[in-house]
Structures are given as structure tokens and as C-alpha cells.
Enzyme design. Structure first.
Site, PDB file in Angstrom:
ATOM      1  N   ASP A 156       5.306   0.374  -4.445  1.00 51.40           N
ATOM      2  CA  ASP A 156       6.305   1.447  -4.406  1.00 51.40           C
ATOM      3  C   ASP A 156       7.102   1.304  -3.115  1.00 51.40           C
ATOM      4  O   ASP A 156       6.733   1.885  -2.091  1.00 51.40           O
ATOM      5  CB  ASP A 156       5.606   2.809  -4.359  1.00 51.40           C
ATOM      6  CG  ASP A 156       5.333   3.391  -5.717  1.00 51.40           C
ATOM      7  OD1 ASP A 156       6.082   3.103  -6.642  1.00 51.40           O
ATOM      8  OD2 ASP A 156       4.366   4.154  -5.831  1.00 51.40           O
ATOM      9  N   ARG A 164       5.941   2.181   1.110  1.00 51.91           N
ATOM     10  CA  ARG A 164       4.542   1.779   1.320  1.00 51.91           C
ATOM     11  C   ARG A 164       4.411   0.653   2.346  1.00 51.91           C
ATOM     12  O   ARG A 164       3.333   0.442   2.888  1.00 51.91           O
ATOM     13  CB  ARG A 164       3.935   1.316  -0.008  1.00 51.91           C
ATOM     14  CG  ARG A 164       4.092   2.306  -1.145  1.00 51.91           C
ATOM     15  CD  ARG A 164       3.472   3.656  -0.860  1.00 51.91           C
ATOM     16  NE  ARG A 164       3.553   4.518  -2.036  1.00 51.91           N
ATOM     17  CZ  ARG A 164       3.204   5.798  -2.037  1.00 51.91           C
ATOM     18  NH1 ARG A 164       2.776   6.369  -0.925  1.00 51.91           N
ATOM     19  NH2 ARG A 164       3.309   6.517  -3.145  1.00 51.91           N
ATOM     20  N   ARG A 225      14.580  11.219  -2.956  1.00 52.97           N
ATOM     21  CA  ARG A 225      14.284   9.931  -3.583  1.00 52.97           C
ATOM     22  C   ARG A 225      15.350   9.562  -4.608  1.00 52.97           C
ATOM     23  O   ARG A 225      15.413   8.409  -5.035  1.00 52.97           O
ATOM     24  CB  ARG A 225      12.914   9.989  -4.255  1.00 52.97           C
ATOM     25  CG  ARG A 225      11.769  10.264  -3.294  1.00 52.97           C
ATOM     26  CD  ARG A 225      10.482  10.585  -4.042  1.00 52.97           C
ATOM     27  NE  ARG A 225      10.049   9.478  -4.868  1.00 52.97           N
ATOM     28  CZ  ARG A 225       9.180   9.598  -5.875  1.00 52.97           C
ATOM     29  NH1 ARG A 225       8.695  10.789  -6.196  1.00 52.97           N
ATOM     30  NH2 ARG A 225       8.826   8.544  -6.567  1.00 52.97           N
ATOM     31  N   LYS A 255      12.701   4.695 -12.879  1.00 52.29           N
ATOM     32  CA  LYS A 255      11.746   5.784 -13.090  1.00 52.29           C
ATOM     33  C   LYS A 255      12.415   7.136 -12.785  1.00 52.29           C
ATOM     34  O   LYS A 255      13.384   7.173 -12.028  1.00 52.29           O
ATOM     35  CB  LYS A 255      10.497   5.572 -12.223  1.00 52.29           C
ATOM     36  CG  LYS A 255      10.762   5.525 -10.712  1.00 52.29           C
ATOM     37  CD  LYS A 255       9.508   5.113  -9.960  1.00 52.29           C
ATOM     38  CE  LYS A 255       9.693   5.220  -8.463  1.00 52.29           C
ATOM     39  NZ  LYS A 255       8.541   4.741  -7.719  1.00 52.29           N
ATOM     40  N   HIS A 256      11.969   8.234 -13.410  1.00 49.61           N
ATOM     41  CA  HIS A 256      10.791   8.466 -14.229  1.00 49.61           C
ATOM     42  C   HIS A 256      11.293   9.010 -15.570  1.00 49.61           C
ATOM     43  O   HIS A 256      11.768  10.145 -15.630  1.00 49.61           O
ATOM     44  CB  HIS A 256       9.853   9.469 -13.588  1.00 49.61           C
ATOM     45  CG  HIS A 256       9.489   9.177 -12.160  1.00 49.61           C
ATOM     46  ND1 HIS A 256      10.335   9.443 -11.104  1.00 49.61           N
ATOM     47  CD2 HIS A 256       8.367   8.622 -11.632  1.00 49.61           C
ATOM     48  CE1 HIS A 256       9.741   9.078  -9.966  1.00 49.61           C
ATOM     49  NE2 HIS A 256       8.550   8.583 -10.267  1.00 49.61           N
ATOM     50  N   HIS A 268       2.195  15.325  -9.664  1.00 54.78           N
ATOM     51  CA  HIS A 268       0.941  14.867  -9.058  1.00 54.78           C
ATOM     52  C   HIS A 268      -0.109  15.968  -9.065  1.00 54.78           C
ATOM     53  O   HIS A 268      -1.308  15.691  -9.090  1.00 54.78           O
ATOM     54  CB  HIS A 268       1.177  14.407  -7.620  1.00 54.78           C
ATOM     55  CG  HIS A 268       2.062  13.210  -7.519  1.00 54.78           C
ATOM     56  ND1 HIS A 268       3.415  13.301  -7.428  1.00 54.78           N
ATOM     57  CD2 HIS A 268       1.770  11.895  -7.523  1.00 54.78           C
ATOM     58  CE1 HIS A 268       3.940  12.088  -7.365  1.00 54.78           C
ATOM     59  NE2 HIS A 268       2.958  11.216  -7.426  1.00 54.78           N
ATOM     60  N   ASP A 341       3.494   6.258 -15.334  1.00 53.74           N
ATOM     61  CA  ASP A 341       3.272   6.622 -13.948  1.00 53.74           C
ATOM     62  C   ASP A 341       1.756   6.605 -13.737  1.00 53.74           C
ATOM     63  O   ASP A 341       0.983   6.374 -14.672  1.00 53.74           O
ATOM     64  CB  ASP A 341       3.878   7.997 -13.654  1.00 53.74           C
ATOM     65  CG  ASP A 341       4.225   8.203 -12.176  1.00 53.74           C
ATOM     66  OD1 ASP A 341       3.695   7.453 -11.327  1.00 53.74           O
ATOM     67  OD2 ASP A 341       5.017   9.104 -11.868  1.00 53.74           O
TER      68      ASP A 341
END
Length: 440
Positions: A156, A164, A225, A255-256, A268, A341
Site C-alpha cells: 500500500d 508503508r 487519500r 480502489k475501493h 476497518h 480489501d
């Protein structure tokens, strides 16, 4: 620094071979479970819906030859992209022991033969450019040793909020800042430079760009994002970013799907519900995904959210045949790889157990099962569903062929090449400086 070459030899070529910021919190260890047993011959394929079938290609391609040599068990394993713990392929980790029953990342790959691995800073995978390149090389060599299809390594690296590899790679603006420049060329340049650095680290797939249209200012999971709140502008940026990743030779993932921009719940930790009608969806959410498909995006990631006017079942999009097959495959005409995901997220675990989630994701149309919380349980459930006839082996073949074609397209059947010394080059720093300066 010259590009480092790691030859796997002819055998490797012939042998059977993202996610949001909330994933950044390392989940609790799963109980130790046994690995899949040794491979057995495949069963006879059964029928599957024509809408799920990849477009015809000339027979005898490397991907097709590899699929023909795979056992059913190895085909099922190809569907999974997993996390491994540690900085070195050969270094022991208690987390790997707890989850997989073996200590090192290389042993995990050899034992379970997954189709892919996704790297995370919180899993101890990232400390420096040379370290990451050595880790990816070791993991791919372990896959070749085990007689797998080549291993696809992803990350990611959206830039901005979700980065990351931020301690290793060039710091580029995130999507919202790029969107403020109003120039799709900036999205393309940043994606190309990002992709080149990933490629130099041995990473072949980026779970980016974000294609969500962030029309809800209270959105807790997308926000900066996204490239913005205007579907047309976001679509142009997403298409340009896909072009940039492809120019670097790295796979991109939009995404998403079907769109996570109008939610005030984080998938999440909960299950968002978006009440867009189908006409609203086509106007507000779909344009960036249409543009990504038009630019040849390699993969599209599903969202763990409910859109009751697109599918009244109450199932999240990840588990919805109406959304993944009916809308994404049939209406938008996408024939690439569909990735879920992360399957350890609360949004997809609300209604079904972890074993059933994996099965339903495949039935819905997913090809890659990303980060199941218990890999052995999810693997066994999918394998049992095929053996019982609930999922046809032909359906598994369709997913595996898509994955293998992606690997072939991105050069993963060839020798391993990394060049960690090329990361943070002067040219990439110049791009970052120029785009940051253009943010208004």
C-alpha cells in the site's frame, strides 16, 4: 548502482508456479493451524457463468501452461495474498509461528504457496532499501524453490496518509494535494516515480490509486487519500496515475469499488452503508473506475460496504455477485483481477465467519483474497467448497488465470532484478519538489 540480477534459472519459469490506514494496527495473533496437505490431482472442471470468464487468449501462453500444471490445492493457494512478519526472509518470528506454524517468512511461502505477499511497516518488513530488496528477493526465491507460480509482492504505497515505505522511498504528495494542482500529468509523474522505486525494491504491485470520490467531508477513512470530490477530476487523475504505474512496469490497483467516498463509517471498524441509487452511483462513484478500466488498470479492489440500492441483500460489496460480477464485470466490462480489501477488517466480518467470507468472496467474483485473518481456515473452506461443487473448479481456474496473466505481464516469470541504490534519485526528488510547489 547497477541493477542487481538474481537468476532463478529455467526451472523457475517452467515450474508450477491494499487497504486502508486502519490496517496499520497489527491484528492479534491467530491460533496456530496446520498447513494445507500435499497436492492432489485436480477434479474435472464444471460450468461457470460466461460473465466471469476471462477474454480468450492464444493457447499455450506461459500463464496457461502454468495453470495446466497446477494441482487444485496450488490453484486455491494462488488466490491468497498474505502478510509475513520480519525483515529477512530467513529470520524467525514468533508472529509467523503463531499464525502459520513455521518461523521464517521464507518457510511461510514454501509451506502455504500463496499467490502473493503484501509488505507492511507494522509487520517489520521495512527498515531500509537494501533490506526490502533482500526480503523481496528471498521471498521470491522461496516461492521458486517450492515449485510455485512466481510470487507477486505488493504494498500500500498511495503516498500521503498511507505510505508503508515512507522511511525508504521518496516522499511524494498524497492524492488530495495532487488533485489540488488540477494537472493529471502530476498524478502520472508521481505514480511513475513511485512505481520505479517499488520496482527497484522488488515490489511488482501497488494497491493504488484510490479511485473514490470523497463527497462526504466527514469521511473518516478516505478523506485526503482521494484526489477530490469532483467525479470528472478524480477520473482524470486516476487514469493518469494508472498510466504512470504502467510506464514504470508496476501493476496498479484502483480502489475501493463500488466507491467509498460518501461514508461516515470506517470499514476497518464497522460496516458503512451508502444509499446512492444506481443512477447516482453511475454519476458520482463509477466515473473514476470507468477511467481506470479504459487505461488498462491491472486490478480493482472491492470495498467492505453496503449499497442497498445496488444490492438489497445487505451483503458488503466484497461478497456481492450483483456488484462484483453484475456491475464491475458485466456493466463496466472489467476483465482484470478483482482483489478484496483486507479480509481481517470488521466491515466484511460482521455477517459471516472468516471461512464463509472467503468462499462468498470467490462466489461474488473476487480473484485475490487479501489478508485473511486465519489463512489455513480460509484456504480449507475454499478448497472444501470446490470439492463439494459449491464453487466449480472452472471458476477457480478463471481467477488463477487472471492472476498468472498479470504476473506474466509484469515480468514475474523472469529473473529477479532489484536496484535499491536507485531509490530516492535526484530525478524523483525533483518531481516531488515540483508537485509540492504546485499545490494550491
Amino acid at each position: 548502482m547497477p541493477r542487481i540480477r538474481h537468476g532463478l534459472g529455467m526451472i523457475a519459469a517452467l515450474l508450477v508456479t491494499g487497504c486502508g490506514p486502519g490496517i496499520g494496527a497489527s491484528p492479534a495473533p491467530s491460533p496456530r493451524a496446520s498447513a494445507p496437505v500435499s497436492a492432489k490431482p485436480s477434479a474435472t472442471p464444471s460450468a461457470a457463468p460466461a460473465s466471469a470468464t476471462p477474454s480468450a487468449r492464444p493457447s499455450g501462453s506461459l500463464a496457461e501452461r502454468t495453470l495446466a500444471e497446477m494441482s487444485l490445492r496450488d490453484k486455491v493457494a494462488q488466490l491468497f495474498t498474505i502478510v509475513v512478519w520480519g525483515q529477512k526472509a530467513g529470520a524467525a518470528s514468533k508472529e509467523n509461528e503463531a499464525r502459520y506454524g513455521v518461523a521464517t517468512p521464507a518457510q511461510v511461502v514454501e509451506k502455504f504457496r500463496p499467490g502473493g505477499v503484501i509488505l507492511f511497516d507494522w509487520a517489520g518488513n521495512v527498515s531500509g532499501a537494501s533490506q526490502v530488496a533482500a526480503l523481496t528477493t528471498g521471498l521470491r526465491e522461496a516461492a521458486a524453490k517450492a515449485g510455485n507460480a512466481p510470487l507477486m509482492i505488493g504494498v500500500d504505497q498511495e503516498n500521503g496518509l498511507v505510505s508503508r515505505l515512507k522511511s525508504v522511498v521518496t516522499t511524494f504528495p498524497g492524492a488530495s494535494d495532487i488533485g489540488k494542482t488540477r494537472k493529471p500529468a502530476n498524478a502520472r509523474d508521481v505514480a511513475r516515480a513511485t512505481g520505479e522505486e517499488l520496482r527497484d525494491l522488488g515490489i511488482s504491485l501497488d494497491f493504488a490509486p484510490v479511485a473514490d470520490v470523497n463527497i462526504n467531508p466527514r469521511n473518516p477513512v478516505i478523506g485526503p487519500r482521494a484526489y477530490g470530490a469532483d467525479p470528472g477530476k478524480v477520473a482524470a487523475m486516476v487514469g493518469a496515475a494508472v498510466d504512470g504505474f504502467h510506464a514504470a512496469g508496476v501493476a496498479s490497483v484502483a480502489k475501493h469499488f463500488p466507491g467509498h467516498g460518501d461514508t461516515s463509517v470506517d470499514s476497518h471498524t464497522g460496516l458503512p452503508v451508502i444509499t446512492h441509487s444506481k443512477s447516482q452511483w453511475r454519476k458520482l462513484d463509477a466515473p473514476p473506475f470507468r477511467e481506470a478500466i479504459a487505461h488498462g488498470v491491472d486490478a480493482i479492489m472491492s470495498a467492505h460496504l453496503v449499497m442497498p440500492k445496488l444490492d438489497p441483500s445487505g451483503d458488503p460489496a466484497t461478497l456481492s455477485p450483483r456488484i462484483l460480477t453484475g456491475l464491475l464485470r458485466d456493466e463496466l466490462g472489467f476483465d482484470g483481477v478483482i482483489s478484496t480489501d483486507a479480509l481481517d477488517m470488521a466491515g466484511v466480518r460482521k455477517k459471516y465467519g472468516d471461512a464463509e467470507v472467503a468462499v462468498r468472496a470467490v462466489l461474488a467474483g473476487a480473484d485475490i483474497l487479501l489478508m485473511p485473518p486465519n489463512l489455513p481456515k480460509a484456504y480449507d473452506a475454499v478448497l472444501a467448497a470446490v470439492k463439494s461443487g459449491r464453487i466449480s473448479e472452472r471458476r477457480i481456474d478463471q481467477s488463477v488465470l487472471r492472476i498468472l496473466r498479470l504476473k506474466e505481464k509484469r515480468g514475474l516469470f523472469g529473473p529477479i532484478r532489484t536496484d535499491p541504490g536507485a531509490v530516492r534519485s535526484a530525478a524523483h526528488l525533483k518531481i516531488a519538489k515540483r508537485v509540492f510547489a504546485a499545490v494550491k
